[in-house]
Design a protein around this motif. Structure first.
Motif, short mmCIF file in Angstrom:
data_model
loop_
_atom_site.label_atom_id
_atom_site.label_comp_id
_atom_site.label_asym_id
_atom_site.label_seq_id
_atom_site.Cartn_x
_atom_site.Cartn_y
_atom_site.Cartn_z
N SER A 1 19.09 48.13 3.09
CA SER A 1 17.76 47.93 2.49
C SER A 1 17.55 46.48 2.08
O SER A 1 16.43 45.97 2.14
CB SER A 1 17.60 48.86 1.27
N GLY A 2 18.64 45.77 1.68
CA GLY A 2 18.52 44.35 1.33
C GLY A 2 18.13 43.50 2.52
O GLY A 2 17.30 42.59 2.39
N ILE A 3 18.70 43.79 3.68
CA ILE A 3 18.35 43.05 4.89
C ILE A 3 16.90 43.30 5.27
O ILE A 3 16.16 42.37 5.65
CB ILE A 3 19.30 43.44 6.04
N MET A 4 16.46 44.55 5.13
CA MET A 4 15.06 44.86 5.44
C MET A 4 14.12 44.14 4.47
O MET A 4 13.09 43.59 4.89
CB MET A 4 14.84 46.37 5.38
N LEU A 5 14.47 44.14 3.18
CA LEU A 5 13.62 43.45 2.19
C LEU A 5 13.61 41.95 2.45
O LEU A 5 12.56 41.30 2.34
CB LEU A 5 14.15 43.74 0.79
N LEU A 6 14.76 41.40 2.80
CA LEU A 6 14.85 39.97 3.07
C LEU A 6 14.01 39.58 4.28
O LEU A 6 13.29 38.57 4.27
CB LEU A 6 16.31 39.59 3.31
N THR A 7 14.08 40.39 5.33
CA THR A 7 13.28 40.14 6.53
C THR A 7 11.79 40.24 6.22
O THR A 7 10.99 39.40 6.64
CB THR A 7 13.65 41.14 7.63
N LEU A 8 11.42 41.27 5.45
CA LEU A 8 10.02 41.44 5.06
C LEU A 8 9.54 40.27 4.22
O LEU A 8 8.40 39.80 4.38
CB LEU A 8 9.86 42.76 4.28
#
Length: 574
Positions: free
Chosen positions: A114-121
């Motif tokens: 979820s951190g990678i997804m939030l970072l990408t977003l």
């Protein structure tokens, strides 16, 4: 047993996943080498990630052990029964080790995803909304490995600490009720009044003493106020003793509620104090980020009185006035001011009063041997500054000038000039040059257009023929500083909001864990009170009192503290 704990597991993994996600989010930005490189991101923007990252990981050091210990505390009674019914201690601690390792692993894996997804977003969407473009990958090896290593260390140490604690308590201590009010711990009226005095001192200091000469004092007032709050919470039972002696009817009429207050303050004072610290920090830091955003834009405007400014040295090639007019025509810009300011370079900039009055808008009337100083900073720019206190100045190594006047403002763009600009009489200016043939001189070119947007267009036209970097035609521009300050401020608000939302959410979860750990005991107490004749209305009042003590009162106190600290911020800028 693990199946019976599914509900607890879900809550535990959810809150730890959120924490790990945000740790990866901030760590992913902070440890991204391209983000921290001036080549890709202005340091004024990238530096805003440091404080939120430190705060988030510092909170993780507290929150991860807290949730693990709270989870195991709720299950200690079950562990005690297991050991009492024949489960060996070795099998028990293996089970506890496996259970906590499983929960930590789930939190890390889900938090990483979820951190990678939030970072990408964040890099693909959020920063573009505030007008910033980052032309590099959102994820790097360092941005994943370093936060992972830090979090893994915290989880390993936490699990080891839990196993060690479990090995040191007996079966009896596991099974019996561990939440007894420590009757023997008395309160002190002296400490209560000391806490009240500390709070009053901080409030008076913020409102009447604190100023921009020492901004670190605001932190001191904040710490002293928190110490005062803790002393009052720890010694609040004195108020109940006073109530019992002087208002016995009220005391005994509300005995169940007063008993609940006493118990909750005794057992929950640490979590109440921590909640006050956390919420007050969130209120203060969110206000601080908005304040800094506005202050950076204001400072950029005050520090750059001219749209474009650069220095013309004797051995360089620069656009002539004719060239500048041609560039302006191509850019569709109208130049309102185009002035050349002869300057002596002597660790500071020395300018004659005739030039300053004619081209820089000053109104100086200086005699020989005198000077007027422009500090190139504003005392109310939000940063600590010392007042200019010297009566005499030495220029060119030998000429001593008396300081007639000091102006705390920028006369020429702050990014171009040294700390001070010295204005001297015309004869003094010529005399400095005549007395020392080796003195360095230059010309400062200042340009204003009708609008800032026109100056931006003119800048880009000049940049087609000249290098505008440090090694070329080094230019200080109002529009670049304004744009950078605006982006930096918005970025700070964005990351602060993400951090503060996390802290508030986890604060609620932390209190919920505490309430859940008290739940079984409280239900037994309420059932006993009902058997003793206490009606449902009084029991319901007791429940509401507990909620107010743990949730409402800390939030109210914290908001008040945050508001007081905000007033301190406003004082140093306006």
């Amino acid at each position: 047993m693990m199946k019976s704990n599914i509900r607890q597991y879900r809550l535990f993994v959810l809150c730890n996943t959120v924490l790990v996600m945000v740790c990866y989010f901030f760590g992913g930005i902070y440890f991204n080498n391209m983000f921290t490189s001036d080549r890709y991101v202005n340091s004024m923007i990238s530096s805003n990630i440091i404080t939120p990252t430190v705060v988030v990981f510092a909170f993780a050091v507290f929150f991860i052990p807290y949730t693990h210990f709270s989870f195991n505390l709720q299950n200690e009674r079950k562990y005690g029964i297991m050991e009492a019914t024949g489960v060996s201690w070795r099998d028990l601690w293996k089970f506890v080790l496996m259970e906590n390792a499983f929960l930590a692993g789930c939190s890390l894996i889900l938090g990483l995803a979820s951190g990678i997804m939030l970072l990408t977003l964040f890099f693909k969407v959020f920063v573009k909304i505030i007008g910033i473009e980052f032309n590099f990958p959102a994820i790097s090896i360092n941005s994943v490995l370093r936060p992972s290593f830090a979090l893994l260390i915290i989880y390993i140490l936490t699990v080891i600490a839990i196993v060690i604690r479990l090995s040191r308590i007996t079966v009896k201590e596991m099974i019996e009720d561990s939440k007894k009010v420590r009757i023997g711990k008395s309160s002190s009226i002296v400490l209560l009044l000391t806490g009240l005095t500390a709070i009053c001192y901080s409030i008076i200091g913020v409102f009447f003493i604190f100023d921009q000469t020492n901004t670190n004092r605001l932190i001191v007032y904040y710490v002293v106020m928190l110490i005062g709050i803790y002393l009052m919470i720890s010694n609040s039972y004195v108020l109940m003793i006073w109530l019992k002696k002087h208002r016995p009817n009220m005391f005994y009429k509300n005995l169940p509620v007063i008993g609940s207050i006493r118990q909750n303050f005794s057992m929950n004072k640490r979590i109440i104090f921590f909640s006050i610290c956390l919420i007050s920090f969130v209120v203060f830091f969110q206000t601080f980020s908005v304040y800094c955003s506005k202050l950076m834009v204001r400072n950029a405007l005050n520090d750059n009185p001219f749209h474009i400014a650069y220095i013309e040295y004797e051995d360089g090639e620069y656009p002539s006035e004719k060239d500048l007019i041609a560039y302006a025509e191509k850019a569709g810009a109208v130049i309102d001011k185009n002035a050349a300011i002869p300057t002596i370079l002597d660790g500071c900039f020395i300018i004659s009063q005739n030039v300053a009055n004619g081209n820089l808008g000053t109104d100086c009337n200086i005699e020989d041997g005198e000077c007027v100083v422009y500090t190139q900073y504003d005392l109310h720019d939000g940063y600590p500054h010392d007042e200019f206190s010297r009566d005499k100045l030495m220029v060119n190594g030998s000429d001593e000038l008396s300081v007639k006047e000091v102006n705390y403002s920028s006369l020429i763009n702050n990014g171009l000039t040294p700390q001070n600009i010295i204005i001297v009489s015309e004869d003094e200016f010529d005399g400095i040059i005549q007395r020392d043939a080796s003195v360095r001189t230059a010309v400062i070119r200042v340009i204003n257009c009708e609008t800032v947007s026109q100056s931006e267009a003119l800048y880009h036209e000049i940049a087609k023929d000249y290098d505008m970097g440090l090694d070329g035609l080094f230019v200080s521009t109002q529009f670049i500083d304004m744009k950078t300050s605006d982006q930096s401020g918005k970025f700070l608000i964005l990351v602060s909001t993400v951090m503060n939302m996390l802290l508030l959410f986890l604060n609620v979860v932390m209190i919920f864990f505490k309430v859940q750990s008290n739940r079984e005991r409280n239900e037994r107490e309420y059932a006993l009170l009902w058997k003793l004749g206490i009606n449902d209305a009084e029991i319901d009042k007791t429940r509401k009192t507990e909620t107010a003590i743990v949730f409402i009162i800390p939030s109210f106190v914290a908001v008040c503290i945050g508001a007081i600290m905000t007033i301190g911020l406003i004082k140093i800028s306006f």
